[in-house]
Design a protein around this motif. Structure first.
Motif, PDB file in Angstrom:
ATOM      1  N   SER A 353       0.783  -1.406  -0.179  1.00 17.56           N
ATOM      2  CA  SER A 353       0.022   0.000  -0.016  1.00 17.56           C
ATOM      3  C   SER A 353       0.889   1.291   0.012  1.00 17.56           C
ATOM      4  O   SER A 353       0.559   2.238  -0.620  1.00 17.56           O
ATOM      5  CB  SER A 353      -0.817   0.085   1.326  1.00 17.56           C
ATOM      6  N   VAL A 354       1.975   1.232   0.662  1.00 20.37           N
ATOM      7  CA  VAL A 354       2.694   2.332   0.817  1.00 20.37           C
ATOM      8  C   VAL A 354       3.467   2.684  -0.468  1.00 20.37           C
ATOM      9  O   VAL A 354       3.775   3.898  -1.115  1.00 20.37           O
ATOM     10  CB  VAL A 354       3.961   2.268   1.839  1.00 20.37           C
ATOM     11  N   LEU A 355       3.662   1.554  -1.324  1.00 22.91           N
ATOM     12  CA  LEU A 355       4.017   1.877  -2.599  1.00 22.91           C
ATOM     13  C   LEU A 355       3.019   1.800  -3.981  1.00 22.91           C
ATOM     14  O   LEU A 355       3.445   1.863  -4.976  1.00 22.91           O
ATOM     15  CB  LEU A 355       5.021   0.779  -2.826  1.00 22.91           C
ATOM     16  N   ASP A 356       1.885   1.880  -3.694  1.00 25.53           N
ATOM     17  CA  ASP A 356       0.968   1.721  -4.683  1.00 25.53           C
ATOM     18  C   ASP A 356       0.542   3.095  -5.251  1.00 25.53           C
ATOM     19  O   ASP A 356      -0.467   3.016  -5.968  1.00 25.53           O
ATOM     20  CB  ASP A 356      -0.334   1.040  -4.267  1.00 25.53           C
ATOM     21  N   GLY A 357       1.286   4.170  -4.892  1.00 32.02           N
ATOM     22  CA  GLY A 357       0.879   5.471  -5.449  1.00 32.02           C
ATOM     23  C   GLY A 357       0.284   6.375  -4.763  1.00 32.02           C
ATOM     24  O   GLY A 357       0.182   7.553  -4.758  1.00 32.02           O
ATOM     25  N   ARG A 358      -0.277   5.807  -3.428  1.00 31.58           N
ATOM     26  CA  ARG A 358      -0.776   6.698  -2.406  1.00 31.58           C
ATOM     27  C   ARG A 358       0.295   7.860  -1.934  1.00 31.58           C
ATOM     28  O   ARG A 358       1.431   7.567  -1.879  1.00 31.58           O
ATOM     29  CB  ARG A 358      -1.595   6.061  -1.410  1.00 31.58           C
TER      30      ARG A 358
END
Ligand SMILES: Nc1nc2c(c(=O)[nH]1)N[C@H]1C(S)=C(S)[C@@H](COP(=O)(O)O)O[C@H]1N2
Ligand SMILES: [Mo]
Length: 533
Positions: A353-358
């Motif tokens: 999640s940290v790296l999914d573009g948020r």
């Protein structure tokens, strides 16, 4: 004939009991004072009362902690400390009562409690051997003071009463043992000494660990990526509705810290390590030289009850966390990012999640102000979409790129959901619960959030009737809460129940099923009762 030995008269016995209790309490005061004085050098967390309190927080079973948060809210810490102090006072009285009979037994109470405090101080996740010193000092000073003072109380007085003697023989206390004023002076002096040590220790500690000057000296660079101005109309402006952006002083605070970590930014470093190709060690100055980005975001706490206050919106400023992680080179197989704070808290976020573009950030400021100490100065993480306990490490010093299999963070060890994604929530802010409003047209307004999914709709119903769409305020983005309002027309006199539910950006309607905050966040519709007059 000789004389019979009788128990001392009641007044005398009561006076002895009172003296014994006072002696125990005085020894406790000087013990705590000694502990505080030493803790001024070993760090505020090692002070015995704080150490025992912190250990108690970590050991408290989750249901009890939930109960405490529900009952005392953010006063849970003062209540805990008061409880510990009361317990200590009780033990001190007991120690005094024992000590006037057998010195060693009374002293043992202090030694035992001192030992407990030593264990508590050493059990802190970031403790070193020196952290045992305040409790050792407290235990030793307390035991010694107790033994010395108890000697002044003297042995129980058996009053010799001649068999047919006059009553007046009893009123004259037998000689032996020091006079009462010596005991009074010694006890009072001990309390005074303890009070001075306590006050002096606190002052010394405050000045030694003061970071306000260092914090005031921070000059924040202008953001390289400023947040767009908030669109007009993000708040309907209904009186009683909280402001869209929460002022820092009103922002909720939830953490396990009994004393705030005070970190000098000149000595602060952040280590990024674990399953990475190039571990990084970053100083505060270096951090501020990275391009800073602004992010408007609503943070909420998993412990928030339906309709509760542990949620706030702020403009964070910080360094893009995904870019930094890519610079470190995340290795295949890593699936959890664990932040560790200076006080040993660990908080784990799904790495994917940290790296999914948020827009995850290493935040250094909120609402244009350097992070307040209680909100994590000098640096904390912010990851939209997650409750604070899985995303928002305050006083951050270490980021470990790891796996869920390898590491259970603090709250996960205590049974909380390891993901911690924010659940859809909506709240009626106006009218306030149990408010009395005039019949006719009644304005109803509130707040809804489903961080990172956004809010697509809010509906209200009265007394279980049909749902009515609320007017949504302008959307400021999925990472932010959304305010809403509507006019309840034709409200008739009587007591009515208002219920709210939201639909998130994926189209999922907020569930009616009531769940408690543990283990993954509260669910259910918020309702309030109002009286129409
Ligand atoms: N070091 C540390 N960070 C922490 C916590 C904590 O106890 N210690 N609590 C977390 C929880 S549960 C929440 S909800 C948020 C709250 O952040 P705030 O106090 O700035 O509102 O911080 C998170 N970060
Ligand atoms: Mo939280």
């Amino acid at each position: 004939m000789g004389s019979v030995s009788k128990k001392p008269p009641l007044r005398n016995r009561l006076a002895r009991l009172a003296a014994a209790a006072a002696v125990g309490l005085a020894a406790a005061v000087v013990a705590v004072g000694a502990g505080e004085l030493v803790a001024a050098f070993t760090g505020p967390d090692s002070a015995p009362v704080i150490a025992v309190g912190s250990a108690a927080i970590d050991l408290t079973p989750t249901p009890l902690k939930e109960y405490a948060v529900r009952t005392f809210g953010t006063n849970d810490k003062p209540v805990l400390l008061a409880g510990i102090q009361l317990t200590m006072a009780g033990l001190a009285v007991l120690a005094g009562l024992l000590a006037v009979r057998r010195r060693g037994l009374g002293a043992a109470v202090f030694v035992l409690f001192g030992g407990l405090a030593v264990w508590a101080a050493l059990s802190r996740p970031v403790a070193g051997p020196a952290d045992a010193l305040p409790a050792l000092a407290a235990g030793a000073v307390g035991a010694a003071a107790l033994v010395l003072l108890a000697a002044l109380v003297g042995p129980p007085r058996a009053v010799a009463v001649p068999e047919d003697g006059p009553v007046s023989a009893r009123t004259e206390p037998p000689s032996g043992g020091p006079p009462r004023r010596v005991l009074l002076a010694a006890t009072g002096g001990t309390v005074l000494l303890g009070g001075l040590a306590l006050a002096g220790g606190r002052r010394l500690s405050d000045s030694r660990y003061d970071v306000s000057a260092a914090r005031d000296a921070v000059r924040l660079p202008a953001p390289a990526v400023p947040a767009p101005p908030l669109p007009a109309g993000v708040g309907p402006g209904t009186p009683g509705l909280p402001p869209f952006v929460t002022p820092n002083r009103d922002f909720y605070r939830v953490d396990t810290a009994l004393t705030l970590p005070r970190i000098d930014p000149r000595r602060w470093t952040l280590r990024i390590h674990g399953l990475v190709d190039r571990p990084l060690l970053i100083t505060y100055d270096e951090l501020l030289r990275y391009p800073l980005e602004e992010l408007d975001h609503t943070l909420s706490c998993v412990s928030n009850e339906v309709g509760g206050p542990y949620v706030g919106t702020t403009r964070w400023l910080g360094v893009a966390l995904p870019a930094l992680l890519r610079r470190a080179g995340v290795r295949a197989g890593a699936d959890q990012l664990v932040g560790r704070s200076q006080d040993g808290m660990t908080i784990g976020t799904p790495l994917e999640s940290v790296l999914d573009g948020r827009r995850a950030l290493l935040a250094v400021a909120m609402n244009g102000e350097v992070l307040p100490v209680e909100h994590g100065f000098p640096c904390r993480t912010v990851v939209p979409g997650f409750y604070g306990y899985t995303s928002a490490t305050k006083w951050l010093v270490d980021l470990d790129v790891t796996t869920f299999a390898a590491h259970d963070p603090y709250w996960v060890k205590r049974g909380w959901d390891r993901t911690g994604a924010v659940r859809t929530a909506s709240r009626i802010d106006v009218p306030a619960p149990f408010a009395r409003v005039a019949a006719g047209d009644v304005t109803v307004a509130g707040t809804a959030w489903a961080t990172h999914r956004g809010i697509a709709a809010v509906e209200l119903r009265v007394d279980g009737g049909p749902w009515t769409q609320a007017r949504l305020a302008t959307d400021a983005g999925p990472d932010l809460w959304r305010q809403w309002s509507l006019t309840w027309s034709g409200a008739r006199p009587g007591t009515h129940r208002l219920e709210v539910r939201a639909t998130d950006g994926t189209g999922a309607v907020q569930t009616e099923d009531r769940a408690s905050p543990f283990p993954a966040g509260a669910t259910g519709w918020h309702s309030t009762v109002v009286t129409v007059t």
